[in-house]
Design a protein around this motif. Structure first.
Motif, mmCIF file in Angstrom:
data_model
loop_
_atom_site.group_PDB
_atom_site.id
_atom_site.type_symbol
_atom_site.label_atom_id
_atom_site.label_comp_id
_atom_site.label_asym_id
_atom_site.label_seq_id
_atom_site.Cartn_x
_atom_site.Cartn_y
_atom_site.Cartn_z
ATOM 1 N N ARG A 41 -2.713 102.138 2.390
ATOM 2 C CA ARG A 41 -3.497 101.977 1.161
ATOM 3 C C ARG A 41 -4.576 100.929 1.395
ATOM 4 O O ARG A 41 -4.503 100.135 2.341
ATOM 5 C CB ARG A 41 -2.595 101.539 0.000
ATOM 6 C CG ARG A 41 -1.898 100.199 0.224
ATOM 7 C CD ARG A 41 -1.211 99.702 -1.038
ATOM 8 N NE ARG A 41 -0.433 98.491 -0.823
ATOM 9 C CZ ARG A 41 -0.947 97.262 -0.753
ATOM 10 N NH1 ARG A 41 -2.268 97.094 -0.896
ATOM 11 N NH2 ARG A 41 -0.176 96.216 -0.548
ATOM 12 N N PRO A 42 -5.614 100.898 0.539
ATOM 13 C CA PRO A 42 -6.643 99.862 0.661
ATOM 14 C C PRO A 42 -6.054 98.485 0.368
ATOM 15 O O PRO A 42 -5.160 98.351 -0.467
ATOM 16 C CB PRO A 42 -7.684 100.259 -0.392
ATOM 17 C CG PRO A 42 -7.396 101.695 -0.701
ATOM 18 C CD PRO A 42 -5.926 101.873 -0.520
ATOM 19 N N ALA A 43 -6.562 97.480 1.047
ATOM 20 C CA ALA A 43 -6.108 96.111 0.827
ATOM 21 C C ALA A 43 -7.136 95.338 0.019
ATOM 22 O O ALA A 43 -8.342 95.590 0.112
ATOM 23 C CB ALA A 43 -5.869 95.411 2.167
ATOM 24 N N LEU A 44 -6.666 94.388 -0.775
ATOM 25 C CA LEU A 44 -7.574 93.482 -1.472
ATOM 26 C C LEU A 44 -8.248 92.557 -0.454
ATOM 27 O O LEU A 44 -7.690 92.267 0.602
ATOM 28 C CB LEU A 44 -6.797 92.637 -2.487
ATOM 29 C CG LEU A 44 -6.140 93.389 -3.648
ATOM 30 C CD1 LEU A 44 -5.270 92.428 -4.454
ATOM 31 C CD2 LEU A 44 -7.187 94.030 -4.537
ATOM 32 N N SER A 45 -9.420 92.074 -0.791
ATOM 33 C CA SER A 45 -10.126 91.131 0.071
ATOM 34 C C SER A 45 -9.526 89.742 -0.084
ATOM 35 O O SER A 45 -8.749 89.473 -1.010
ATOM 36 C CB SER A 45 -11.615 91.083 -0.291
ATOM 37 O OG SER A 45 -11.792 90.431 -1.540
ATOM 38 N N LEU A 46 -9.892 88.836 0.808
ATOM 39 C CA LEU A 46 -9.410 87.462 0.716
ATOM 40 C C LEU A 46 -9.836 86.826 -0.601
ATOM 41 O O LEU A 46 -9.034 86.159 -1.266
ATOM 42 C CB LEU A 46 -9.935 86.642 1.898
ATOM 43 C CG LEU A 46 -9.620 85.135 1.862
ATOM 44 C CD1 LEU A 46 -8.114 84.898 1.811
ATOM 45 C CD2 LEU A 46 -10.246 84.429 3.061
ATOM 46 N N SER A 70 -2.565 92.367 3.800
ATOM 47 C CA SER A 70 -3.160 93.130 4.898
ATOM 48 C C SER A 70 -2.106 93.940 5.636
ATOM 49 O O SER A 70 -2.318 95.112 5.973
ATOM 50 C CB SER A 70 -3.867 92.174 5.870
ATOM 51 O OG SER A 70 -4.903 91.466 5.231
ATOM 52 N N LEU A 71 -0.946 93.316 5.895
ATOM 53 C CA LEU A 71 0.122 94.008 6.612
ATOM 54 C C LEU A 71 0.705 95.146 5.799
ATOM 55 O O LEU A 71 0.835 96.279 6.292
ATOM 56 C CB LEU A 71 1.228 93.012 6.982
ATOM 57 C CG LEU A 71 2.484 93.627 7.622
ATOM 58 C CD1 LEU A 71 2.143 94.318 8.932
ATOM 59 C CD2 LEU A 71 3.547 92.555 7.839
ATOM 60 N N LEU A 72 1.064 94.872 4.550
ATOM 61 C CA LEU A 72 1.689 95.912 3.726
ATOM 62 C C LEU A 72 0.726 97.046 3.417
ATOM 63 O O LEU A 72 1.129 98.206 3.353
ATOM 64 C CB LEU A 72 2.237 95.298 2.442
ATOM 65 C CG LEU A 72 3.681 94.777 2.496
ATOM 66 C CD1 LEU A 72 4.661 95.928 2.710
ATOM 67 C CD2 LEU A 72 3.874 93.737 3.583
ATOM 68 N N ALA A 73 -0.551 96.723 3.230
ATOM 69 C CA ALA A 73 -1.537 97.781 3.008
ATOM 70 C C ALA A 73 -1.622 98.693 4.223
ATOM 71 O O ALA A 73 -1.743 99.914 4.097
ATOM 72 C CB ALA A 73 -2.899 97.176 2.698
#
Length: 276
Positions: A21-26, A13-16
């Protein structure tokens, strides 16, 4: 209970956010983290129902050609009875599918902590914010990963160049109980949430379960420090004289993950996406 995958999701979440960029979900992070670790759970997660994943995730988690035959056998199950082993695997996948759905929506009070680790191994707090209100893990971890990184007023916002030095800690809080006495708690086991009145004003603050142990404090030193954190400026030997001191204990083991471990996983994820 907090997991390394929860920490990986906070890093994601932080790096996205920093990289725009979009982040992956949990759920995606948990699935990929398990497969990356090569556990049996990871193999089952790779076969979880399609409705839990995007098409990109389906391609990434698809079985290798060597395992295609088992999928073909399953497709003929209408005419061929499943063996005991196959039936067990099918049941396991169904159960796991339900657990993946549940994980994203489980609710906990939680805290996300960011530390920086120097080359000599010295750890410095870089941000720590959380909530005592139960949060769905997907939204709660993402929200407080960013809030603790960017909005902890004790520090400047975390920058992208700092990422390689970061360590993330996640604490899911449980077992809230009022203490019968300010000293009725155990160092290393209990977190503390206090409130009290001083000079007509109400104060409050908290320490997570690991703080007193890491600092090497006694119980009294912990309480005095916690009251100072809240804003109390009285004499340390008069801390019991404040009005209406209320102490609530809670529990929660913190799990930590360093940037290098997250980056190794992310490189694997990106490598698995090559050619898609």
């Amino acid at each position: 209970m907090a997991t390394e995958a929860h920490c990986a999701y906070c890093f994601e979440s932080l790096l996205a956010s920093l990289e725009k960029r979009p982040a992956l979900s949990l759920n995606e992070v948990e699935s990929l983290w398990a497969k990356f670790k090569g556990s049996d759970t990871g193999d089952n997660l790779a076969e979880a129902s399609d409705e839990l994943r995007s098409p990109a995730m389906n391609r990434l988690l698809a079985p290798s050609p060597a395992s295609t035959s088992s999928s073909s056998v399953s497709s003929t199950s209408a005419s061929t009875p499943l063996s005991t082993e196959e039936s067990s695997k099918s049941s396991s996948r169904s159960s796991l599918s339900s657990s993946i759905k549940k994980t994203e929506h489980e609710e906990f009070p939680l805290f996300v902590t960011w530390n920086t680790i120097s080359r000599s191994g010295h750890k410095n707090l870089r941000g720590c914010i959380g909530t005592f209100e139960a949060q769905a893990l997907d939204d709660g971890l993402r929200s407080y990963a960013l809030t603790s990184a960017f909005e902890d007023t004790r520090f400047n916002p975390i920058s992208l160049r700092e990422a390689p030095s970061l360590e993330c800690g996640v604490t899911l809080l449980t077992d809230f109980l009022p203490a019968s006495d300010p000293m009725a708690w155990e160092i290393g086991k209990h977190g503390l949430r206090i409130s009290f009145t001083y000079n007509g004003r109400r104060y409050g603050s908290t320490y997570l379960p690991d703080v007193a142990r890491e600092q090497g404090w006694t119980k009294e030193e912990t309480l005095v420090s916690l009251m100072r954190k809240a804003g109390w400026n009285g004499r340390k030997d008069e801390w019991r004289k404040v009005s209406d001191l209320n102490v609530v204990t809670y529990q929660g083991d913190r799990v930590v993950l360093g940037y290098s471990a997250w980056q190794e996983w992310r490189d694997w994820v990106d490598g698995s996406n090559e050619g898609r």
